[in-house]
Write an enzyme that holds these catalytic residues in place. Structure first.
Site, PDB file in Angstrom:
ATOM      1  N   ASP A  17       0.821  -1.156  -0.077  1.00 17.08           N
ATOM      2  CA  ASP A  17      -0.057  -0.077  -0.017  1.00 17.08           C
ATOM      3  C   ASP A  17       1.051   1.227  -0.094  1.00 17.08           C
ATOM      4  OD1 ASP A  17      -3.164   0.771   1.071  1.00 17.08           O
ATOM      5  OD2 ASP A  17      -1.521   2.323   1.130  1.00 17.08           O
ATOM      6  N   ASP A 115      -3.875   2.195  -5.081  1.00 12.31           N
ATOM      7  CA  ASP A 115      -2.623   2.372  -4.381  1.00 12.31           C
ATOM      8  C   ASP A 115      -2.204   0.925  -3.716  1.00 12.31           C
ATOM      9  OD1 ASP A 115      -3.876   2.662  -1.970  1.00 12.31           O
ATOM     10  OD2 ASP A 115      -2.314   4.073  -1.341  1.00 12.31           O
ATOM     11  N   GLU A 116      -3.065   0.038  -3.825  1.00 11.70           N
ATOM     12  CA  GLU A 116      -2.693  -1.352  -3.326  1.00 11.70           C
ATOM     13  C   GLU A 116      -2.772  -2.538  -4.138  1.00 11.70           C
ATOM     14  OE1 GLU A 116      -5.158  -2.243  -0.023  1.00 11.70           O
ATOM     15  OE2 GLU A 116      -6.539  -0.650  -0.587  1.00 11.70           O
TER      16      GLU A 116
HETATM   17  N1  DCP Z   1      -8.598   8.309  -0.702  1.00  6.44           N
HETATM   18  C1  DCP Z   1      -9.580   9.259  -0.902  1.00  6.44           C
HETATM   19  N2  DCP Z   1     -10.657   9.320   0.102  1.00  6.44           N
HETATM   20  C2  DCP Z   1     -10.568   8.542   1.106  1.00  6.44           C
HETATM   21  C3  DCP Z   1      -9.247   7.663   1.271  1.00  6.44           C
HETATM   22  C4  DCP Z   1      -8.410   7.781   0.213  1.00  6.44           C
HETATM   23  O1  DCP Z   1      -9.696  10.017  -1.952  1.00  6.44           O
HETATM   24  N3  DCP Z   1     -11.529   8.548   1.983  1.00  6.44           N
HETATM   25  C5  DCP Z   1      -7.438   8.248  -2.032  1.00  6.44           C
HETATM   26  C6  DCP Z   1      -6.383   9.213  -1.541  1.00  6.44           C
HETATM   27  C7  DCP Z   1      -5.498   8.422  -1.127  1.00  6.44           C
HETATM   28  C8  DCP Z   1      -5.793   6.971  -1.789  1.00  6.44           C
HETATM   29  O2  DCP Z   1      -7.056   6.931  -2.136  1.00  6.44           O
HETATM   30  O3  DCP Z   1      -4.059   8.896  -1.386  1.00  6.44           O
HETATM   31  C9  DCP Z   1      -5.103   5.763  -1.374  1.00  6.44           C
HETATM   32  O4  DCP Z   1      -5.838   5.490   0.297  1.00  6.44           O
HETATM   33  P1  DCP Z   1      -5.142   5.096   1.240  1.00  6.44           P
HETATM   34  O5  DCP Z   1      -6.293   4.659   2.229  1.00  6.44           O
HETATM   35  O6  DCP Z   1      -4.132   4.083   0.966  1.00  6.44           O
HETATM   36  O7  DCP Z   1      -4.478   6.493   1.833  1.00  6.44           O
HETATM   37  P2  DCP Z   1      -3.055   6.892   1.379  1.00  6.44           P
HETATM   38  O8  DCP Z   1      -2.356   6.070   0.473  1.00  6.44           O
HETATM   39  O9  DCP Z   1      -3.233   8.288   1.095  1.00  6.44           O
HETATM   40  O10 DCP Z   1      -2.203   6.969   2.968  1.00  6.44           O
HETATM   41  P3  DCP Z   1      -1.803   5.688   3.674  1.00  6.44           P
HETATM   42  O11 DCP Z   1      -0.308   6.096   3.798  1.00  6.44           O
HETATM   43  O12 DCP Z   1      -2.515   5.893   5.096  1.00  6.44           O
HETATM   44  O13 DCP Z   1      -1.888   4.476   3.003  1.00  6.44           O
HETATM   45 MG    MG Z   2      -2.183   4.132   0.883  1.00  6.57          MG
END
Ligand code: DCP
Ligand code: MG
Length: 370
Positions: A17, A115-116
């Site tokens: 992720d 992203d995963e």
């Molecule tokens: N995303 C979004 N709204 C949300 C959650 C996520 O638009 N409520 C989008 C933005 C994130 C992407 O999806 O960058 C990936 O989600 P993740 O939950 O993996 O969150 P991040 O990658 O941003 O952070 P982390 O480091 O916690 O994985």
């Molecule tokens: Mg993420």
């Protein structure tokens, strides 16, 4: 592999992720904002903006900012943060590069969101070899894309996913077969994928705070309280999860959903949020040059009851107007006046509207494959 071997050797599943994905991509593109609190989401309009945070850099998280928080709240927590609107086509492109790189390792591969992804490293035979590959993947992604990610390796998909989250950002957590119960037991139940604030509260109300307490709980009482979901929950807590890493052959739907900060019965608010989902889904369709025929709207009420209503059009279309009016009609049809927790929009029965485009790689935030 012989069936005998398949049964006796533990599976080795890797989950990856990306860290603060949208924000990290922006920081990679714009060196001047690296190391700063960066918030991706709606325009904060000096604290008066509506809409929510999509994600934020870890520097912004130090101020208490989180995904799905109202942007006005993010602004009051850290007014000097760099606020940027999301650039979905950029993130989609970077995601494709990452997924292509992961596929290149030649293991069974499954992308689960923008992203995963999972890789089934079982053919490596042992966790020591898996640790080396996991480290290599992290190095290659950092070197080629300038991005950091967190990786979990475990005998099941769910434990691998929990493990990838365990030491974010830039984490690498290996949970070997015999270590699963000890790894899971002390974790709060909220760490189980799919357990949100509401389910957490319900579990707390019967005295279950950790995954270990959930594992030790009488499954019959869980069923009485949560229905069939209670069995699944109990199995997760015990580390039982036979689900396999599934290769997907194409994108079958595009969807978005929003969980309200607080349950709401205000139709005008819900209509506005649905319009935002229409915009997002339509943007993804345009980026991927897709047309759709089926529109599905989902409403989850407080207390878990979920209702969906779908409509299939006579012809494929890429019209945003048609998507908006269908989505709003379906929403009105489902509307019962009760307080709701989440709404979702999905389009399916997709086809390409650009004959020159020959592949669908399915990269994108909430794309589901089946
Ligand atoms: N995303 C979004 N709204 C949300 C959650 C996520 O638009 N409520 C989008 C933005 C994130 C992407 O999806 O960058 C990936 O989600 P993740 O939950 O993996 O969150 P991040 O990658 O941003 O952070 P982390 O480091 O916690 O994985
Ligand atoms: Mg993420």
């Amino acid at each position: 592999m012989e069936p005998y071997l398949q049964r006796t050797s533990p599976r080795i599943i890797l989950h990856i992720d990306m860290d603060s994905f949208y924000a990290s991509v922006e920081m990679q593109e714009r060196p001047e904002i690296r190391g700063k609190p960066v918030v991706i989401g709606a325009d904060p309009k000096n604290g008066k903006g509506r809409g929510v945070v999509a994600t934020c850099s870890y520097e912004a998280r130090a101020f208490g900012i989180r995904s799905a928080m109202p942007i006005s709240q993010a602004f009051s927590l850290c007014p000097h943060a760099v606020f940027l609107p999301p650039d979905f086509s950029l993130y989609s492109r970077v995601s494709s590069e990452i997924m292509t790189c992961l596929r290149g390792y030649g293991f069974l591969f499954q992308q689960v969101s923008i992203d995963e992804a999972f890789l089934d490293l079982s053919p490596l035979g042992d966790f020591a070899a898996a640790r080396i590959i996991a480290g290599q993947i992290k190095t290659v992604i950092r070197k080629n894309m300038g991005l950091s990610c967190s990786v979990g390796v475990a005998p099941t998909k769910i434990v691998a996913k929990i493990a990838s989250d365990y030491q974010k950002p830039d984490g690498l957590t290996i949970v070997e077969a015999g270590q699963v119960p000890g790894f899971l037991a002390p974790l709060p139940v909220r760490k189980i994928p799919g357990i949100g604030k509401k389910s957490e509260q319900e579990l707390h109300s019967v005295g279950i705070k950790t995954i270990g307490e959930l594992a030790a709980y009488d499954v019959r009482r869980l069923i009485a309280r949560f229905g069939r979901g209670g069995i699944a929950l109990h199995e997760i807590a015990l580390g039982i999860d036979e689900s396999e890493v599934k290769e997907r052959d194409g994108m079958k739907s595009v969807s978005r959903e929003t969980t309200f900060e607080q349950d709401t019965d205000d139709l005008s608010t819900v209509v506005v949020v649905m319009d935002a989902l229409v915009e997002d889904v339509h943007r993804d369709l345009s980026d991927e040059k897709l047309r759709f025929r089926t529109i599905t709207v989902k409403i989850r009420y407080e207390g878990f009851v979920t209702k969906t209503r779908a409509k299939t059009l006579m012809h494929y279309t890429d019209s945003k107007c048609t998507l908006r009016s269908s989505a709003q009609d379906l929403l009105q049809g489902l509307w019962g006046g009760s307080r709701i927790r989440l709404i979702g929009l999905r389009v399916s029965a997709l086809e390409k509207n650009d004959a020159r485009q020959t592949t669908l790689d399915g990269s994108g935030s909430q794309y589901t494959f089946s």
